[in-house]
Write a protein that holds these residues in place. Structure first.
Motif, PDB file in Angstrom:
ATOM      1  N   TYR A  29     -57.364-113.479  70.216  1.00 29.27           N
ATOM      2  CA  TYR A  29     -57.254-112.260  71.024  1.00 29.27           C
ATOM      3  C   TYR A  29     -57.628-112.551  72.472  1.00 29.27           C
ATOM      4  O   TYR A  29     -58.449-113.415  72.758  1.00 29.27           O
ATOM      5  CB  TYR A  29     -58.152-111.152  70.465  1.00 29.27           C
ATOM      6  CG  TYR A  29     -57.684-110.645  69.125  1.00 29.27           C
ATOM      7  CD1 TYR A  29     -56.517-109.903  69.016  1.00 29.27           C
ATOM      8  CD2 TYR A  29     -58.403-110.912  67.965  1.00 29.27           C
ATOM      9  CE1 TYR A  29     -56.073-109.442  67.791  1.00 29.27           C
ATOM     10  CE2 TYR A  29     -57.966-110.455  66.734  1.00 29.27           C
ATOM     11  CZ  TYR A  29     -56.806-109.724  66.650  1.00 29.27           C
ATOM     12  OH  TYR A  29     -56.365-109.282  65.435  1.00 29.27           O
ATOM     13  N   LYS A 125     -59.151-109.224  61.616  1.00 30.40           N
ATOM     14  CA  LYS A 125     -57.801-109.146  62.179  1.00 30.40           C
ATOM     15  C   LYS A 125     -57.199-107.764  61.948  1.00 30.40           C
ATOM     16  O   LYS A 125     -56.661-107.144  62.878  1.00 30.40           O
ATOM     17  CB  LYS A 125     -56.900-110.216  61.566  1.00 30.40           C
ATOM     18  CG  LYS A 125     -55.470-110.176  62.082  1.00 30.40           C
ATOM     19  CD  LYS A 125     -54.569-111.144  61.322  1.00 30.40           C
ATOM     20  CE  LYS A 125     -53.157-111.143  61.843  1.00 30.40           C
ATOM     21  NZ  LYS A 125     -52.530-109.847  61.989  1.00 30.40           N
ATOM     22  N   ASP A 129     -56.267-105.294  64.992  1.00 30.62           N
ATOM     23  CA  ASP A 129     -54.855-104.923  65.095  1.00 30.62           C
ATOM     24  C   ASP A 129     -54.664-103.419  64.953  1.00 30.62           C
ATOM     25  O   ASP A 129     -53.842-102.821  65.658  1.00 30.62           O
ATOM     26  CB  ASP A 129     -54.019-105.661  64.046  1.00 30.62           C
ATOM     27  CG  ASP A 129     -53.873-107.147  64.339  1.00 30.62           C
ATOM     28  OD1 ASP A 129     -54.273-107.591  65.442  1.00 30.62           O
ATOM     29  OD2 ASP A 129     -53.370-107.865  63.456  1.00 30.62           O
TER      30      ASP A 129
END
Length: 143
Positions: A29, A125, A129
Motif C-alpha cells: 500500500y 488486505k 481494501d
C-alpha cells in the motif's frame, strides 16, 4: 484523497508490530504506516487538529491505556467528532465478550490476529481494501 493518508497502528508488542510491518510491506500500500507502542502517545498524536489518518488499527490489551479505554476516550472528545476515522481492533482474544465490547464502542471492525501469517495478511488486505473502496460512502457511527 483520504484513502492515501496514514494508517496508524497502535500495538505494544514488538513482535506483533514487526509482523504487521512485514504484512504492510508485502501488500505494498502507498499509505505511510505509523506505529505506536504506547496508546497514550497515539492519543496525543491523534488529538492534533491537523492529524486525520485513513484508519486506526488498535490492539486491545496494552499497558497504561488499553484499546477499549482508548476508543472510549476518542468517542467522547469533541476534536474527533468530525474526523470520521475508521477504528479497527486487533487482538489475540477471540471471545464473544471482547467482540461485544468492541461493538459497543462503535468499532468498524475486529480482527483476530491468529497464528497463521497468510491468514492474518489476508484479513488486513480485506480490511484496507474495504475501506479504500468505501471511504466517504459511510460515516462513522457515534455513541
Amino acid at each position: 484523497m483520504k484513502k492515501h493518508r496514514d494508517i496508524l497502528v497502535i500495538e505494544d508488542d514488538e513482535d506483533d508490530r514487526e509482523i504487521l510491518q512485514e504484512i504492510f510491506r508485502d501488500l505494498g500500500y502507498k499509505n505511510h504506516i505509523i506505529f505506536f507502542s504506547d496508546s497514550t502517545e497515539a492519543l496525543e498524536y491523534l488529538r492534533k487538529p491537523e492529524i486525520d489518518p485513513f484508519i486506526v488499527i488498535s490492539d486491545i490489551n496494552m499497558p497504561k491505556l488499553g484499546g477499549f479505554e482508548l476508543r472510549n476516550l476518542i468517542l467522547k472528545e469533541e476534536i474527533f467528532m468530525d474526523k470520521d476515522i475508521p477504528y479497527i481492533f486487533i487482538s489475540n482474544a477471540q471471545d464473544d465478550r471482547s467482540v461485544k465490547a468492541a461493538n459497543k464502542l462503535s468499532a468498524q471492525g475486529y480482527i483476530h490476529k491468529g497464528s497463521d501469517y497468510n491468514n492474518y495478511k489476508e484479513k488486513i488486505k480485506d480490511l484496507i481494501d474495504y475501506w479504500v473502496e468505501n471511504i466517504g460512502s459511510f460515516k462513522s457511527r457515534r455513541a
